[in-house]
Design a protein around this motif. Structure first.
Motif, PDB file in Angstrom:
ATOM      1  N   GLY A  67       0.782  -1.227   0.000  1.00 55.31           N
ATOM      2  CA  GLY A  67       0.000   0.000   0.000  1.00 55.31           C
ATOM      3  C   GLY A  67       0.810   1.272   0.000  1.00 55.31           C
ATOM      4  N   THR A  68       0.071   2.373   0.078  1.00 49.63           N
ATOM      5  CA  THR A  68       0.664   3.703   0.142  1.00 49.63           C
ATOM      6  C   THR A  68      -0.012   4.458   1.255  1.00 49.63           C
ATOM      7  OG1 THR A  68       0.966   3.680  -2.246  1.00 49.63           O
ATOM      8  CG2 THR A  68       1.124   5.815  -1.156  1.00 49.63           C
ATOM      9  N   PRO A  69       0.660   4.863   2.297  1.00 48.72           N
ATOM     10  CA  PRO A  69       2.075   4.640   2.588  1.00 48.72           C
ATOM     11  C   PRO A  69       2.332   3.161   2.848  1.00 48.72           C
ATOM     12  CG  PRO A  69       0.997   5.533   4.517  1.00 48.72           C
ATOM     13  CD  PRO A  69      -0.017   5.524   3.419  1.00 48.72           C
ATOM     14  N   PRO A  70       3.576   2.723   2.671  1.00 51.51           N
ATOM     15  CA  PRO A  70       3.872   1.303   2.842  1.00 51.51           C
ATOM     16  C   PRO A  70       3.687   0.834   4.281  1.00 51.51           C
ATOM     17  CG  PRO A  70       5.893   2.556   2.515  1.00 51.51           C
ATOM     18  CD  PRO A  70       4.756   3.508   2.317  1.00 51.51           C
ATOM     19  N   ILE A  71       2.901  -0.239   4.453  1.00 48.96           N
ATOM     20  CA  ILE A  71       2.665  -0.836   5.769  1.00 48.96           C
ATOM     21  C   ILE A  71       3.346  -2.207   5.771  1.00 48.96           C
ATOM     22  CG2 ILE A  71       0.948  -1.651   7.425  1.00 48.96           C
ATOM     23  CD1 ILE A  71       0.845   1.385   6.967  1.00 48.96           C
ATOM     24  N   THR A  72       4.211  -2.412   6.743  1.00 48.76           N
ATOM     25  CA  THR A  72       4.961  -3.655   6.879  1.00 48.76           C
ATOM     26  C   THR A  72       4.543  -4.334   8.169  1.00 48.76           C
ATOM     27  OG1 THR A  72       6.829  -2.581   5.801  1.00 48.76           O
ATOM     28  CG2 THR A  72       7.295  -4.636   6.953  1.00 48.76           C
ATOM     29  N   ARG A  73       4.507  -5.671   8.154  1.00 53.74           N
ATOM     30  CA  ARG A  73       4.165  -6.419   9.381  1.00 53.74           C
ATOM     31  C   ARG A  73       5.293  -7.366   9.710  1.00 53.74           C
ATOM     32  NH1 ARG A  73       0.541 -11.368  10.695  1.00 53.74           N
ATOM     33  NH2 ARG A  73       0.439 -11.659   8.460  1.00 53.74           N
ATOM     34  N   TRP A  74       5.680  -7.346  10.978  1.00 52.89           N
ATOM     35  CA  TRP A  74       6.641  -8.303  11.506  1.00 52.89           C
ATOM     36  C   TRP A  74       5.903  -9.180  12.497  1.00 52.89           C
ATOM     37  CZ3 TRP A  74      11.806  -5.387  12.960  1.00 52.89           C
ATOM     38  CH2 TRP A  74      12.389  -4.886  11.787  1.00 52.89           C
ATOM     39  N   GLN A  75       6.121 -10.470  12.392  1.00 54.89           N
ATOM     40  CA  GLN A  75       5.431 -11.422  13.260  1.00 54.89           C
ATOM     41  C   GLN A  75       6.416 -12.016  14.266  1.00 54.89           C
ATOM     42  OE1 GLN A  75       2.983 -14.254  11.163  1.00 54.89           O
ATOM     43  NE2 GLN A  75       3.384 -15.813  12.694  1.00 54.89           N
ATOM     44  N   TYR A  76       6.070 -11.868  15.544  1.00 55.53           N
ATOM     45  CA  TYR A  76       6.811 -12.480  16.645  1.00 55.53           C
ATOM     46  C   TYR A  76       5.928 -13.573  17.251  1.00 55.53           C
ATOM     47  CZ  TYR A  76      10.255  -8.727  16.400  1.00 55.53           C
ATOM     48  OH  TYR A  76      11.242  -7.865  15.989  1.00 55.53           O
ATOM     49  N   SER A  77       6.452 -14.336  18.183  1.00 51.83           N
ATOM     50  CA  SER A  77       5.680 -15.446  18.745  1.00 51.83           C
ATOM     51  C   SER A  77       4.444 -14.978  19.502  1.00 51.83           C
ATOM     52  CB  SER A  77       6.552 -16.300  19.655  1.00 51.83           C
ATOM     53  OG  SER A  77       7.012 -15.534  20.749  1.00 51.83           O
ATOM     54  N   GLN A  78       4.520 -13.840  20.197  1.00 56.35           N
ATOM     55  CA  GLN A  78       3.386 -13.383  21.007  1.00 56.35           C
ATOM     56  C   GLN A  78       2.675 -12.161  20.458  1.00 56.35           C
ATOM     57  OE1 GLN A  78       5.298 -13.029  24.938  1.00 56.35           O
ATOM     58  NE2 GLN A  78       3.908 -14.666  25.558  1.00 56.35           N
ATOM     59  N   PHE A  79       3.245 -11.492  19.484  1.00 56.52           N
ATOM     60  CA  PHE A  79       2.629 -10.263  18.969  1.00 56.52           C
ATOM     61  C   PHE A  79       3.051 -10.016  17.531  1.00 56.52           C
ATOM     62  CE2 PHE A  79       6.527  -9.154  21.232  1.00 56.52           C
ATOM     63  CZ  PHE A  79       7.222  -8.410  20.286  1.00 56.52           C
ATOM     64  N   ASP A  80       2.285  -9.153  16.850  1.00 56.14           N
ATOM     65  CA  ASP A  80       2.614  -8.667  15.511  1.00 56.14           C
ATOM     66  C   ASP A  80       2.845  -7.168  15.625  1.00 56.14           C
ATOM     67  OD1 ASP A  80       2.143 -11.209  14.608  1.00 56.14           O
ATOM     68  OD2 ASP A  80       0.346 -10.711  13.472  1.00 56.14           O
ATOM     69  N   VAL A  81       3.790  -6.675  14.831  1.00 51.13           N
ATOM     70  CA  VAL A  81       4.102  -5.245  14.827  1.00 51.13           C
ATOM     71  C   VAL A  81       3.837  -4.711  13.428  1.00 51.13           C
ATOM     72  CG1 VAL A  81       5.872  -3.502  15.283  1.00 51.13           C
ATOM     73  CG2 VAL A  81       5.955  -5.688  16.477  1.00 51.13           C
ATOM     74  N   TYR A  82       3.128  -3.579  13.362  1.00 54.99           N
ATOM     75  CA  TYR A  82       2.821  -2.930  12.089  1.00 54.99           C
ATOM     76  C   TYR A  82       3.607  -1.626  11.996  1.00 54.99           C
ATOM     77  CZ  TYR A  82      -0.919  -6.306  11.748  1.00 54.99           C
ATOM     78  OH  TYR A  82      -1.617  -7.479  11.669  1.00 54.99           O
ATOM     79  N   PHE A  83       4.293  -1.462  10.870  1.00 57.13           N
ATOM     80  CA  PHE A  83       5.106  -0.271  10.628  1.00 57.13           C
ATOM     81  C   PHE A  83       4.531   0.519   9.467  1.00 57.13           C
ATOM     82  CE2 PHE A  83       7.958  -3.540  12.254  1.00 57.13           C
ATOM     83  CZ  PHE A  83       8.730  -2.866  13.188  1.00 57.13           C
ATOM     84  N   GLU A  84       4.583   1.837   9.576  1.00 59.55           N
ATOM     85  CA  GLU A  84       4.334   2.711   8.435  1.00 59.55           C
ATOM     86  C   GLU A  84       5.684   3.294   8.098  1.00 59.55           C
ATOM     87  OE1 GLU A  84       2.329   6.975   7.653  1.00 59.55           O
ATOM     88  OE2 GLU A  84       0.993   5.472   8.543  1.00 59.55           O
ATOM     89  N   ASN A  85       6.133   3.033   6.885  1.00 59.35           N
ATOM     90  CA  ASN A  85       7.509   3.325   6.501  1.00 59.35           C
ATOM     91  C   ASN A  85       8.432   2.584   7.465  1.00 59.35           C
ATOM     92  OD1 ASN A  85       6.952   5.053   4.218  1.00 59.35           O
ATOM     93  ND2 ASN A  85       6.274   6.576   5.700  1.00 59.35           N
ATOM     94  N   GLN A  86       9.149   3.256   8.326  1.00 59.44           N
ATOM     95  CA  GLN A  86      10.107   2.605   9.235  1.00 59.44           C
ATOM     96  C   GLN A  86       9.692   2.692  10.695  1.00 59.44           C
ATOM     97  OE1 GLN A  86      13.101   1.021   8.144  1.00 59.44           O
ATOM     98  NE2 GLN A  86      12.063   1.240   6.185  1.00 59.44           N
ATOM     99  N   LEU A  87       8.497   3.238  10.983  1.00 59.19           N
ATOM    100  CA  LEU A  87       8.091   3.466  12.366  1.00 59.19           C
ATOM    101  C   LEU A  87       6.887   2.630  12.776  1.00 59.19           C
ATOM    102  CD1 LEU A  87       8.416   7.361  12.507  1.00 59.19           C
ATOM    103  CD2 LEU A  87      10.091   5.644  13.226  1.00 59.19           C
ATOM    104  N   VAL A  88       6.891   2.174  14.031  1.00 60.83           N
ATOM    105  CA  VAL A  88       5.776   1.389  14.567  1.00 60.83           C
ATOM    106  C   VAL A  88       4.525   2.261  14.624  1.00 60.83           C
ATOM    107  CG1 VAL A  88       4.875   0.197  16.615  1.00 60.83           C
ATOM    108  CG2 VAL A  88       7.264  -0.100  15.967  1.00 60.83           C
ATOM    109  N   ILE A  89       3.419   1.733  14.096  1.00 61.63           N
ATOM    110  CA  ILE A  89       2.133   2.419  14.259  1.00 61.63           C
ATOM    111  C   ILE A  89       1.230   1.643  15.209  1.00 61.63           C
ATOM    112  CG2 ILE A  89       2.154   3.706  12.103  1.00 61.63           C
ATOM    113  CD1 ILE A  89       0.392   1.487  10.881  1.00 61.63           C
ATOM    114  N   HIS A  90       1.492   0.302  15.354  1.00 68.12           N
ATOM    115  CA  HIS A  90       0.653  -0.497  16.241  1.00 68.12           C
ATOM    116  C   HIS A  90       1.313  -1.847  16.488  1.00 68.12           C
ATOM    117  CE1 HIS A  90      -3.154  -0.936  18.261  1.00 68.12           C
ATOM    118  NE2 HIS A  90      -3.437  -2.049  17.647  1.00 68.12           N
ATOM    119  N   SER A  91       1.106  -2.377  17.674  1.00 63.94           N
ATOM    120  CA  SER A  91       1.516  -3.751  17.953  1.00 63.94           C
ATOM    121  C   SER A  91       0.321  -4.471  18.550  1.00 63.94           C
ATOM    122  CB  SER A  91       2.723  -3.800  18.882  1.00 63.94           C
ATOM    123  OG  SER A  91       2.430  -3.216  20.118  1.00 63.94           O
ATOM    124  N   VAL A  92       0.113  -5.706  18.134  1.00 63.64           N
ATOM    125  CA  VAL A  92      -1.093  -6.449  18.473  1.00 63.64           C
ATOM    126  C   VAL A  92      -0.708  -7.787  19.083  1.00 63.64           C
ATOM    127  CG1 VAL A  92      -3.213  -7.445  17.551  1.00 63.64           C
ATOM    128  CG2 VAL A  92      -2.252  -5.402  16.493  1.00 63.64           C
TER     129      VAL A  92
END
Length: 100
Positions: A67-92
């Motif tokens: 998408g625009t702006p680019p949204i990236t997701r990193w998956q960890y064992s207990q949570f997921d982190v969502y980034f807009e560009n290079q910054l965290v916007i939310h962790s779930v």
């Protein structure tokens, strides 16, 4: 006069029709998992990707930006982190799938 008749007839039909509703019962979701040692410690809004990796280690899986702006997701064992560009916007906090 005719208008009143149709209104009265419509009201009578509405009152004569049986009322029914479906009830959907699901477990109440909880969104109050604390971001602390007593809950699930996870990244906070505004952290950079490098800060997250430094504090929490390498993600189990990293999904490509979309998408625009680019949204990236990193998956960890207990949570997921969502980034807009290079910054965290939310962790779930990850939820266990429901058992059938």
């Amino acid at each position: 006069m005719l208008k009143r008749y149709f209104m009265a007839a419509g009201l009578t039909l509405c009152m004569a029709m049986p009322l029914q509703a479906d009830v959907l019962s699901i477990a109440e979701p909880t969104y109050n998992t604390p971001n602390s040692e007593s809950g699930v410690l996870r990244p906070t809004r505004g952290m950079s990707m490098s800060q997250v990796e430094q504090k929490f280690g390498k993600a189990e899986q990293q999904y490509a930006a979309k998408g625009t702006p680019p949204i990236t997701r990193w998956q960890y064992s207990q949570f997921d982190v969502y980034f807009e560009n290079q910054l965290v916007i939310h962790s779930v906090v990850r939820r266990e799938p429901a058992q059938p």
